[in-house]
Structure formats: C-alpha cells, structure tokens
Design a protein around this motif. Structure first.
Motif, mmCIF file in Angstrom:
data_model
loop_
_atom_site.group_PDB
_atom_site.id
_atom_site.type_symbol
_atom_site.label_atom_id
_atom_site.label_comp_id
_atom_site.label_asym_id
_atom_site.label_seq_id
_atom_site.Cartn_x
_atom_site.Cartn_y
_atom_site.Cartn_z
ATOM 1 N N ALA A 1 0.914 -1.185 -0.060
ATOM 2 C CA ALA A 1 -0.083 0.030 -0.083
ATOM 3 C C ALA A 1 0.789 1.136 -0.056
ATOM 4 O O ALA A 1 0.545 2.433 -0.415
ATOM 5 N N ILE A 2 2.088 1.182 0.439
ATOM 6 C CA ILE A 2 2.830 2.345 0.498
ATOM 7 C C ILE A 2 3.570 2.320 -0.698
ATOM 8 O O ILE A 2 3.832 3.677 -1.411
ATOM 9 N N THR A 3 4.332 1.343 -1.269
ATOM 10 C CA THR A 3 4.838 1.130 -2.531
ATOM 11 C C THR A 3 4.273 0.061 -3.504
ATOM 12 O O THR A 3 4.631 -0.997 -3.104
ATOM 13 N N PRO A 4 3.598 0.310 -4.478
ATOM 14 C CA PRO A 4 3.048 -0.475 -5.091
ATOM 15 C C PRO A 4 4.191 -1.805 -5.975
ATOM 16 O O PRO A 4 5.275 -1.551 -6.570
ATOM 17 N N PHE A 5 4.079 -3.006 -5.404
ATOM 18 C CA PHE A 5 4.778 -4.220 -5.978
ATOM 19 C C PHE A 5 4.148 -5.419 -6.351
ATOM 20 O O PHE A 5 3.145 -5.486 -5.406
ATOM 21 N N GLU A 6 4.466 -6.183 -6.934
ATOM 22 C CA GLU A 6 4.330 -7.584 -6.991
ATOM 23 C C GLU A 6 4.769 -8.289 -5.928
ATOM 24 O O GLU A 6 5.926 -8.699 -5.788
ATOM 25 N N PRO A 7 3.856 -9.105 -4.956
ATOM 26 C CA PRO A 7 4.533 -9.822 -3.673
ATOM 27 C C PRO A 7 4.996 -10.964 -3.977
ATOM 28 O O PRO A 7 5.382 -11.572 -2.851
ATOM 29 N N ASP A 8 4.870 -11.625 -5.011
ATOM 30 C CA ASP A 8 5.356 -12.931 -5.084
ATOM 31 C C ASP A 8 6.780 -13.294 -4.641
ATOM 32 O O ASP A 8 7.637 -12.562 -5.027
ATOM 33 N N GLY A 9 7.079 -14.177 -3.825
ATOM 34 C CA GLY A 9 8.365 -14.535 -3.395
ATOM 35 C C GLY A 9 8.583 -13.761 -2.203
ATOM 36 O O GLY A 9 9.647 -13.822 -1.633
ATOM 37 N N LEU B 1 14.311 2.206 -5.490
ATOM 38 C CA LEU B 1 13.917 3.722 -6.017
ATOM 39 C C LEU B 1 13.184 4.312 -4.710
ATOM 40 O O LEU B 1 13.130 3.816 -3.848
ATOM 41 N N ARG B 2 12.980 5.592 -5.075
ATOM 42 C CA ARG B 2 12.505 6.673 -4.225
ATOM 43 C C ARG B 2 12.011 7.841 -5.068
ATOM 44 O O ARG B 2 12.642 8.050 -6.168
ATOM 45 N N SER B 3 11.231 8.671 -4.389
ATOM 46 C CA SER B 3 10.704 9.904 -4.834
ATOM 47 C C SER B 3 11.898 10.977 -4.506
ATOM 48 O O SER B 3 12.515 10.957 -3.290
ATOM 49 N N GLU B 4 12.077 11.870 -5.363
ATOM 50 C CA GLU B 4 13.082 13.034 -5.025
ATOM 51 C C GLU B 4 12.034 14.244 -5.530
ATOM 52 O O GLU B 4 12.219 14.454 -6.797
ATOM 53 N N GLY B 5 11.453 15.335 -4.819
ATOM 54 C CA GLY B 5 10.671 16.091 -5.171
ATOM 55 C C GLY B 5 9.530 15.389 -6.217
ATOM 56 O O GLY B 5 8.924 14.866 -5.708
ATOM 57 N N ARG C 1 15.493 -6.535 -14.099
ATOM 58 C CA ARG C 1 15.472 -7.050 -13.073
ATOM 59 C C ARG C 1 14.403 -6.480 -12.242
ATOM 60 O O ARG C 1 13.768 -7.093 -11.427
ATOM 61 N N GLY C 2 14.013 -5.192 -12.629
ATOM 62 C CA GLY C 2 12.970 -4.737 -11.594
ATOM 63 C C GLY C 2 11.480 -4.607 -11.984
ATOM 64 O O GLY C 2 10.939 -4.696 -11.192
ATOM 65 N N VAL C 3 11.514 -4.763 -13.294
ATOM 66 C CA VAL C 3 10.061 -4.454 -13.711
ATOM 67 C C VAL C 3 9.197 -5.987 -13.290
ATOM 68 O O VAL C 3 7.942 -5.702 -12.896
ATOM 69 N N PRO C 4 9.634 -7.227 -13.003
ATOM 70 C CA PRO C 4 8.813 -8.277 -12.358
ATOM 71 C C PRO C 4 8.283 -7.805 -11.142
ATOM 72 O O PRO C 4 7.221 -8.200 -10.747
ATOM 73 N N PHE D 1 8.283 -4.219 -9.858
ATOM 74 C CA PHE D 1 7.735 -3.157 -10.080
ATOM 75 C C PHE D 1 7.015 -2.891 -11.419
ATOM 76 O O PHE D 1 7.755 -2.218 -12.222
ATOM 77 N N PRO D 2 5.999 -3.571 -11.964
ATOM 78 C CA PRO D 2 5.726 -3.506 -13.237
ATOM 79 C C PRO D 2 5.509 -2.220 -13.850
ATOM 80 O O PRO D 2 5.760 -2.096 -15.228
ATOM 81 N N TRP D 3 4.962 -1.275 -13.221
ATOM 82 C CA TRP D 3 4.755 0.095 -13.581
ATOM 83 C C TRP D 3 5.755 0.546 -14.006
ATOM 84 O O TRP D 3 5.921 1.868 -14.643
ATOM 85 N N LEU D 4 7.192 0.321 -13.232
ATOM 86 C CA LEU D 4 8.353 1.114 -13.745
ATOM 87 C C LEU D 4 8.877 1.010 -15.448
ATOM 88 O O LEU D 4 9.342 1.779 -16.103
ATOM 89 N N ALA D 5 8.172 -0.027 -16.118
ATOM 90 C CA ALA D 5 8.426 -0.104 -17.524
ATOM 91 C C ALA D 5 7.673 0.954 -18.195
ATOM 92 O O ALA D 5 8.322 1.453 -19.344
#
Length: 550
Positions: free
Chosen positions: A294-302, A417-421, A452-455, A457-461
């Motif tokens: 709920a804080i950072t959207p991600f796929e929870p598998d594994g 990853l993180r937000s900056e501004g 490596r990251g998209v699986p 964090f799919p939205w990163l694509a």
C-alpha cells in the motif's frame, strides 16, 4: 470545470485555511473575487472599494516581472503607499496571462508547504477566466450529460468530449473526493470529481485514473468512505491506504467472516466482544506485505516480509557536508580545497605531506579519501584495498509518477527506488563495467536494471525517463564491502577510515567518534571494531566473515 460561484467558495476556503485575506484580480488589476478582509491595507482597500491601483504597486509588479512568474512570489512592503508584504501568483491559461492571485501575509503565516494551495486556486481561477463569454448554463448541461455517460461505465468517447469541453489534455486523469469539495464536478452521493494536479491532498479514490474510468474512481471513493464509516484507522483517507480493509468493502454479501479471516468468526462468537479489537488491528495493519504494497506498489510473489522506516534513504548530502565543514572549522580545523596530495613521505616525527603547492609535517595521517583511499595509500607505499565502483541513478520525468514513494529496496533483484521532489529515482546493482572512477551514466546498464526490476515493479516499465536529470557517482568499495577502520599494523602513524562501500554516509558520525577515541586515547574501548581492522585481509584471515558492527 469550475463555476464562478465555486471559485468564490475556493477563495473563501483558502483564506480561512491560511488565515490571510485572498484576492483574485484580472490582468488590469480589477478585483474579481475576494475573501473577507478583516483589516486590509491601503492598496487592498483602494483596489476593492475604488477599483484603483497605486502607481507604485503597478511599478512593483512590472519590476518583479510577476506576470511571468512560474511559482508564488513574496512581494516586499511598500510603506509609502500602505502596501504590506504579500504572496503573488499570476493566473494563466495556456500562454495567456489572465490575472493575479494575491494573499496578504505581512506576518508570515503562509509556509512553503502551503504554497501548492495557491497554485491550485490560481489554476481554478484560470479555468473560469479562460471561458470568456461562454454560457455556464450550457456548459453545465453538456458536462452533466457527459458525466452521466461516464458514470454508467468506461466511455472513451465521452471522456474525449468532456476533455474538449473543459479544455483539458486528452490524457487528463481524475480523482474523486468524498465528501465533495469545492472546485470539482459535483457527483451523486455527496462526492466530487477533480482533475488531478501534483502535490495536492490524497483523494478518497486513491491514485488518479484516466477520465474514461470515472466510474471506477467513484467506486473506489465509495469503498474508502464505507471503510471509514466502519471504523477503519487509515494512514490517510484514501483507497491506496485501505490495505486489508479492501477485503471487507469489496467482499460480496454472501462471503462469511471466517472466509475473510479465519480468526474473525472465532472472535465474533467470543463472550467478550471487546476481543473483536484484535480483528480490527489485523484489518488496519493488513500484514507486513499488504501494508508495504500500500506504500509502494509491487508484485508480492516471493516476498516473506518487509520493514519500513519512513525517513530511511533520504538525506541532504550537500547540507550535511557543509555542516561538517563548519563544525570542523569551529573546532580549529584548517581546510584546503582543490589541493591534491602528490606525495607522502615518512619522517622521524610522522609524515611529510605535499598537497598542491604546500608541504605539511604531521604526526599522523588519517586516510579518509573515499574511493581514492587506495591511491593515496600507494603514495605512502602502503596497500589499502579500496577503489571506486560506479553506481547509476536513473531519473523519471517530473510528475510522471502520481505519488511519493519512500526508499524501497527489492533485496532479491537489488533494484531500489524513491521519490525526490516530483521525480522518481531508481537504480540497481553495479554493472560488470563499474570498476574505476567515472561519473558517466551507463545507459546500457539501465536495460538490465529494468529487466531485474519490472517483475517486482511492473509500472516501472512505463515510467518516462529524464536523461538530463540522471547521474552517476561512485562507492568506495573494499573487497568484502565493509569499512576499514584503525591504524595500519606496520605504520601506526597511518590511520584508515575508508572503504565503507555505500554505508559511509550513514555511519560517518559514529566513525568520526571512533577515530577520535583511538587517536586521543590510543585504543577504541567503547565497541569492538576488530572485524573492521585491515588485518582481516591478510592471508591468514581470509574466509573470516565480517558483520555490520557500526
């Protein structure tokens, strides 16, 4: 999308929240909307009562080029005409200047965190002023018909027509607020829809959705409202914060309590009903994984678990470095800039150090040269296994991701990853080409980071990239990725504090204290730092694991 009557409500609400008088005027400084004015200054009184502006005030507007400002500007006091300090923001639609928003604030009530409210009000005023002579009644009828279509289901055609009617971008997104707020489209059930703008308060519907998905945004807002009415204690009143409460508000009526959570039925049947508070805690927390997602959207598998420190991974390196320098100077340190060390020679009383055009005699040398620590040690004929290792930070376009994310690290892939501004930054593990000093961004490696990251964090694509805002820097790496601390075993007058491999900035205050302890007292007795001694790299010590001791 805003009517004049709604804008007056927005102006009144802004003035009440800020505790300051607010005025909206056109480009000719004619007042259009204003809040209650408890004790206006002479210029404000003249503007409202006599529709006149002092020449000195007009000159100030021209001098500060307020019509071209892109963010709120604090204007100075003009005592001779009775004008107090103010905040000013021009009102524009497209490239056309339509007027000004003024907030009288001579006591400094308005903080930086409240300035986005001024921008939002100015945007709404631009929406009204840009319509010119359009008939609001006709617009309201067309708007209502299109909204009705959107509330019946996803309708791309209705969304395009509404965007055209309201002079919105074709890819405009919306949020729904419950209860309804001024400045939006009124919806059934006491809700309102608003075009999403950066840096505004979270909405009941959560992240912004495409205009065509207004029905879904309304459904999410209604779910959030139902959860709050049921007693949910959310971090923020938003769909994105519902966590396990979504199991309740979205569950079909036929679903039993035990099917939602095995313990719920047991607690509900217990004689002491106050034990149901336990079930509420489960819903509010949702378990580590649900809370994290709920804080950072991600796929929870594994994923087996997650931890969260809201302030982790965020620091101002420039500000902290300046603070260290000022503290050092205050304690008598003499600092030289842009004077590279070119030689280090042993002397009877310690060392002779040549740096730039100067030569220094010192009883002790502290090697805290970061990624250059190995090279500096080589000048003294010593082997300190520390070298540079490049890391790349890739930056998203401004405003491309609709929410702020804390520092988030996927330990399985190494992607972080993180937000900056208003940007999202991301990076990953080092590439095979990371050795050596370089600040050139490795763009080829970005593809591997995304792979490596998209699986996870799919939205990163889909994140648009800003190449100009991306950068590269280096870590100071030791062979086991842990720091080297303490005197050299063969040369006690040489002291290492280097090789912290990405941990140094966090550990610096304690490392500094430990260095001072050993230099002054001859030993470190407050904590065992033996695992950080350079002797661990000797042949006899190979294979000894090093833990995080600082």
């Amino acid at each position: 999308m805003t009517d004049p009557s709604d804008l007056q409500a927005v102006v009144d609400a802004l003035a009440a929240d800020l505790g300051c008088p607010v005025l909206v005027e056109d480009a000719q400084h004619q007042p259009l909307w204003w809040s209650a004015q408890e004790a206006p200054d002479e210029v404000r009184m003249r503007t409202i009562m006599r529709r006149m502006v002092a020449p000195e005030a007009r000159a100030m507007v021209r001098r500060l080029q307020l019509a071209r400002a892109t963010q709120p500007v604090r204007t100075p006091e003009i005592a001779e005409v009775g004008m107090r300090e103010r905040w000013c923001l021009p009102i524009r639609s497209g490239g056309t200047h339509l007027g000004y928003l003024w907030v009288e604030d001579d006591d400094g009530h308005v903080g930086e965190d409240q300035l986005p409210r001024l921008t939002e009000c100015a945007d709404l005023a631009a929406d009204v002023l840009a319509r010119g002579r359009s008939t609001y009644e006709d617009l309201a009828r067309q708007r209502s018909a299109l909204i009705d279509r959107l509330l019946r289901g996803s309708d791309e055609q209705a969304a395009r027509e509404l965007a055209t009617l309201e002079h919105l971008a074709h890819d405009a997104t919306v949020v729904v607020r419950a209860p309804a707020q001024a400045g939006g489209w009124k919806l059934p059930g006491g809700m309102s829809a608003h075009v999403w703008r950066p840096r505004v308060a979270p909405a009941a519907s959560g992240r912004a959705l495409p205009l065509a998905e207004l029905r879904e945004a309304v459904r999410r807002a209604a779910c959030t409202r139902r959860a709050l009415m049921a007693g949910a204690r959310l971090e923020r009143p938003s769909w994105d914060a519902l966590g396990a409460w979504r199991l309740v508000v979205e569950a079909p009526e036929s679903l039993s309590a035990s099917e939602i959570h095995p313990g719920a039925e047991v607690l509900a049947s217990a004689p002491r009903t106050d034990l149901m508070a336990t079930a509420r805690v489960v819903l509010d927390l949702g378990g580590d994984i649900a809370a994290a997602a709920a804080i950072t959207p991600f796929e929870p598998d594994g994923i087996a678990g997650a931890t969260w420190g809201p302030a982790d991974g965020v620091v101002d390196p420039h500000g902290l470095t300046v603070a260290y320098l000022e503290l050092a100077r205050a304690h008598g340190a003499d600092i030289r800039f842009r004077q590279a060390v070119t030689s280090l020679d042993r002397a009877a009383a310690g060392w002779v150090v040549r740096a730039g055009p100067e030569e220094f005699a010192s009883g002790l040398v502290l090697n805290a040269a970061g990624g250059w620590a190995g090279q500096v040690a080589a000048l003294a004929g010593l082997d300190v296994p520390v070298s540079h290792s490049r890391r790349n930070i890739y930056a998203g376009a401004p405003g491309a991701f609709g929410r702020r994310l804390p520092m988030t690290i996927d330990l399985s892939s190494g992607v972080y990853l993180r937000s900056e501004g208003d940007r999202l930054l991301f990076g990953g593990p080092p590439s095979p080409r990371s050795a050596g000093y370089s600040t050139q961004v490795d763009w080829a490696w970005m593809e591997e980071v995304l792979h490596r990251g998209v699986p996870r964090f799919p939205w990163l694509a889909e994140l648009p990239l800003d190449r100009a805002a991306s950068w590269a820097g280096t870590y100071e790496m030791s062979p086991d990725s842990q720091g080297i601390l303490g005197p050299h075993p063969d040369v006690p007058a040489w002291f290492n504090a280097c090789g912290f491999s990405g941990h140094g900035f966090m550990q610096a205050p304690e490392i500094g204290r430990l260095v001072a302890e050993e230099v002054v007292t001859g030993q470190i007795s407050s904590v065992d730092v033996t695992p950080l001694r350079i002797q661990r790299f000797s042949q006899a010590a190979q294979g000894t694991a090093v833990g995080m001791v600082v």
